[in-house]
Design a protein around this motif. Structure first.
Motif, mmCIF file in Angstrom:
data_model
loop_
_atom_site.group_PDB
_atom_site.id
_atom_site.type_symbol
_atom_site.label_atom_id
_atom_site.label_comp_id
_atom_site.label_asym_id
_atom_site.label_seq_id
_atom_site.Cartn_x
_atom_site.Cartn_y
_atom_site.Cartn_z
ATOM 1 N N UNK A 107 -131.668 -28.305 2.230
ATOM 2 C CA UNK A 107 -133.100 -28.045 2.420
ATOM 3 C C UNK A 107 -133.726 -27.926 1.036
ATOM 4 N N UNK A 108 -134.755 -28.742 0.799
ATOM 5 C CA UNK A 108 -135.435 -28.743 -0.489
ATOM 6 C C UNK A 108 -136.731 -27.947 -0.414
ATOM 7 N N UNK A 109 -137.025 -27.207 -1.456
ATOM 8 C CA UNK A 109 -138.297 -26.482 -1.574
ATOM 9 C C UNK A 109 -139.028 -27.002 -2.806
ATOM 10 N N UNK A 164 -142.496 -28.292 1.609
ATOM 11 C CA UNK A 164 -143.433 -28.408 0.504
ATOM 12 C C UNK A 164 -144.384 -27.221 0.425
ATOM 13 N N UNK A 165 -144.554 -26.716 -0.782
ATOM 14 C CA UNK A 165 -145.488 -25.631 -1.055
ATOM 15 C C UNK A 165 -145.356 -24.460 -0.060
ATOM 16 N N UNK A 166 -144.157 -23.873 0.032
ATOM 17 C CA UNK A 166 -143.977 -22.735 0.945
ATOM 18 C C UNK A 166 -144.860 -21.563 0.540
ATOM 19 N N UNK A 167 -145.384 -20.870 1.508
ATOM 20 C CA UNK A 167 -146.244 -19.722 1.226
ATOM 21 C C UNK A 167 -145.406 -18.545 0.734
ATOM 22 N N UNK A 212 -141.769 -19.488 5.854
ATOM 23 C CA UNK A 212 -141.503 -20.854 5.400
ATOM 24 C C UNK A 212 -140.105 -20.993 4.810
ATOM 25 N N UNK A 213 -139.565 -19.898 4.308
ATOM 26 C CA UNK A 213 -138.241 -19.942 3.681
ATOM 27 C C UNK A 213 -137.101 -19.814 4.693
ATOM 28 N N UNK A 262 -138.547 -20.010 -10.219
ATOM 29 C CA UNK A 262 -137.965 -18.661 -10.180
ATOM 30 C C UNK A 262 -138.393 -17.911 -8.916
ATOM 31 N N UNK A 263 -139.667 -18.013 -8.566
ATOM 32 C CA UNK A 263 -140.175 -17.310 -7.373
ATOM 33 C C UNK A 263 -139.461 -17.797 -6.114
ATOM 34 N N UNK A 264 -139.387 -19.115 -5.935
ATOM 35 C CA UNK A 264 -138.741 -19.670 -4.739
ATOM 36 C C UNK A 264 -137.265 -19.289 -4.679
ATOM 37 N N UNK A 265 -136.580 -19.386 -5.816
ATOM 38 C CA UNK A 265 -135.137 -19.123 -5.845
ATOM 39 C C UNK A 265 -134.837 -17.665 -5.527
ATOM 40 N N UNK A 266 -135.610 -16.755 -6.078
ATOM 41 C CA UNK A 266 -135.372 -15.330 -5.809
ATOM 42 C C UNK A 266 -135.528 -15.009 -4.323
ATOM 43 N N UNK A 267 -136.518 -15.621 -3.703
ATOM 44 C CA UNK A 267 -136.725 -15.393 -2.267
ATOM 45 C C UNK A 267 -135.533 -15.922 -1.479
#
Length: 649
Positions: A28-30, A61-64, A71-72, A123-128
């Motif tokens: 799954x790509x973000x 794409x562009x997860x909130x 979205x995650x 960084x934000x996406x990965x931490x979540x």
């Protein structure tokens, strides 16, 4: 008219996953960009590459990041790993201007709406994801991760930051273009090798935990650079690191780089060799729809897509090595060119699009005229450590023939549905000057220049001399401004002989390291003398992984470790701008005082002669449509500009 089905795009929702009959996803790509299924959009390329390996891939794409973070989690847990990218741009460059003002638009979002991409998105996406799925590996990539893979200066927070692997908590980083390392990652995972054991894949970086054994590879040599902690205390050590990083990034046989980060050790494996023609063709020939996902149909156009919708990328890489540019740091200095057959196949696909009117907006790449250029003797390139192949002079081993490119243009124009093809990418004018490009056939260079001017330009030809000061240009890794004069002579000669009425649009940068106020005064005087009246100027923006940014932060040149002065304060930058606008009433007295004080009355005479002749002989007006660039006043072209707005870097 071709009717597209929803399943022609990579799935973005559970409904679309079920349309494909899948009950599980492999990857799954973000992404920080809206999903455009096009070879110019990195997230789409990665998705299609993984799909070509037989994997079941979805993209979010562009997860909130402002709600319950559904979205995650909505697509569940992937079998192999999560992939994360900030998108086609570093999120901070995308979100902020050079003056650190938040941008009004996001070119990679429908309608240009802002606020859909967080700062430091990777960084934000990965931490979540690590919080929600602690056991699932996260692989990060794209330009943000690539340029932040080691200790780097972050202009927006005004501080040194460690590798993005440390700040994000990701398990692996792929730097540069991702096709080759991803192929090896997938092959090993499919064989049952745990993700945690993937430590020796080329063009990847990982953080080794304290006490973890360094994996061996008998084919690689190792080099250690100053630790992140040392860099925080010693700016000269930080600067000296960059010479190693840049040289190893551009070598064909590079060393593995190690850097201590706290109790951990960053390991950056050597890059893959330059992609072969077959490999790069394979990437561009994947089954892209070439369109945004239908979910955006009612949200408005995506500006970045509209800009490249009818353009064709013919190569990757740039051997210019400009000190302010990140292209070689991400794509490498060696050119990977597509075959003419692959390019023509894509052109044919474009002509079948419903709204295609017969005009290609660009046939180009990072630099328009580097197609099929490489070393004449490969063994010489194998040992080369120079960051640029054309600075301070063009390498005698570099084949700079423009004949394959001229033939490609002519082959494209033979397509019955092509009315005109434009060159929207920047052209290296210096390589078209025989006095600089001494290895080339002057007749061949003139043939290319004339081909471009007569058939591929609509009113304006843009080039980038960047400055007029030789010391500044030397630091920029750009040739003397003398060669711009020589190119303009050739341009004017063709323009007059062929009665074209074209404008030459040169770009300039202000506030670059080593640039003094007098340099800007001389730039203004020299360009005024050539008939240009500047209206806008691009201010230098320090982005990670460039020589100029290292100098901006540390004050030292990474190759000489000598001190270099850089304009940093708002006043210093504003003073440099004032010289560009010498014709404005509010700047005249300031310019007189400044140049008189430093004894440069010669420049004052050129800019503001006492007889006020500059008032009578002001050039006419012409707007330049390119974003973040220089604009000029000159006689406007009567031709309709069927080109397009294009960001420079």
């Amino acid at each position: 008219m071709r009717i597209r089905r929803l399943s022609d795009w990579l799935p973005t929702t559970n409904k679309e996953v079920k349309l494909r009959g899948w009950d599980e996803l492999d990857v799954i790509l973000f992404s920080g960009d809206a999903y455009v299924d096009h070879p110019a959009f990195g997230p789409a390329v990665i998705g299609r590459i993984l799909e070509s390996y037989g994997l079941r891939v979805a993209i979010v794409p562009q997860p909130s990041v402002h709600d319950n973070l559904q979205d995650f989690t909505k697509l569940g847990t992937p079998r192999l790993f999560f992939g994360v990218t900030a998108g086609c741009m570093d999120s901070m460059v995308s979100n902020y201007t050079a003056s650190k003002r938040r941008r009004d638009k996001d070119a990679y979002t429908p309608n240009g709406d802002k606020g859909f991409r967080p700062d430091y998105a990777t960084t934000v996406y990965t931490k979540i994801l690590k919080e929600k799925f602690p056991e699932v590996p996260v692989l990060i990539g794209g330009i943000e991760a690539s340029l932040r893979r080691v200790t780097h200066y972050d202009y927006w927070s005004n501080k040194l930051m460690p590798s993005i692997l440390e700040t994000s908590g990701a398990d692996m980083l792929v730097y540069g273009m991702g096709e080759q390392p991803l192929r090896e990652v997938v092959e090993l995972l499919q064989k049952g090798i745990p993700f945690s054991s993937l430590k020796t894949i080329k063009q990847t970086a990982v953080l080794l935990e304290e006490g973890e054994k360094v994996p061996k590879n008998k084919n690689w040599q190792d080099v250690e650079i100053s630790s992140h902690e040392v860099c925080l205390k010693n700016k000269k050590a930080y600067a000296s690191n960059f010479k190693v990083i840049e040289q190893e990034s551009n070598k064909l046989y590079a060393r593995r780089i190690f850097q201590d980060v706290g109790s951990k050790k960053l390991m950056i494996n050597p890059p893959y060799p330059t992609m072969t023609e077959k490999e790069i063709d394979g990437s561009f020939d994947l089954p892209y729809t070439r369109m945004p996902h239908p979910k955006y149909n009612k949200r408005g156009a995506i500006p970045a897509y509209e800009m490249i919708k009818f353009s064709v990328n013919i190569h990757r890489g740039c051997f210019g090595g400009c000190s302010f540019c990140t292209i070689s740091a991400h794509q490498g200095k060696f050119i990977a060119s597509r075959s003419q057959e692959s390019v023509l196949k894509e052109v044919d696909e474009l002509t079948k699009m419903d709204d295609f009117k017969g005009y290609l907006s660009d046939i180009g790449g990072p630099s328009a005229n580097m197609y099929q250029m490489k070393g004449k003797v490969q063994a010489i390139c194998d040992k080369c450590v120079a960051p640029s192949c054309i600075s301070p002079v063009i390498c005698s081993n570099l084949d700079t023939s423009h004949k394959p490119l001229t033939e490609l243009y002519q082959a494209v124009d033979k397509h019955p549905k092509i009315k005109k093809s434009f060159i929207g990418s920047g052209i290296r004018h210096d390589m078209l000057v025989p006095e600089f490009n001494k290895n080339a056939d002057p007749k061949e260079l003139d043939a290319y220049t004339e081909e471009v001017m007569t058939k591929h330009v609509s009113g304006r030809l843009k080039v980038a001399p960047e400055h007029t000061s030789d010391p500044v240009l030397k630091l920029m890794r750009k040739p003397s401004f003398t060669y711009f004069h020589k190119f303009k002579e050739r341009f004017d000669k063709i323009n007059k002989r062929r009665k074209l009425n074209l404008q030459l649009i040169p770009y300039f940068i202000s506030s670059h390291p080593a640039c003094e106020p007098e340099d800007m005064a001389n730039l203004a005087a020299e360009t005024k003398d050539m008939g240009f009246q500047l209206e806008q100027v691009q201010d230098f923006t320090p982005t990670p992984m460039t020589v100029a940014t290292v100098i901006y932060y540390s004050g030292y040149h990474p190759y000489t470790l000598k001190e270099v002065k850089t304009p940093k304060t708002k006043k210093e930058k504003l003073d440099q701008h004032k010289f560009f606008f010498w014709y404005k009433k509010e700047n005249r007295q300031w310019i007189k005082d400044k140049l008189t004080k430093v004894g440069r009355t010669d420049l004052l005479q050129k800019l503001l002669p006492p007889d006020n002749s500059w008032r009578k002989n002001k050039p006419g007006k012409a707007k330049n449509t390119f974003n973040d660039a220089v604009t000029f006043k000159d006689k406007p072209s009567r031709r309709k500009n069927k080109g397009f707005k294009k960001k420079r870097r």
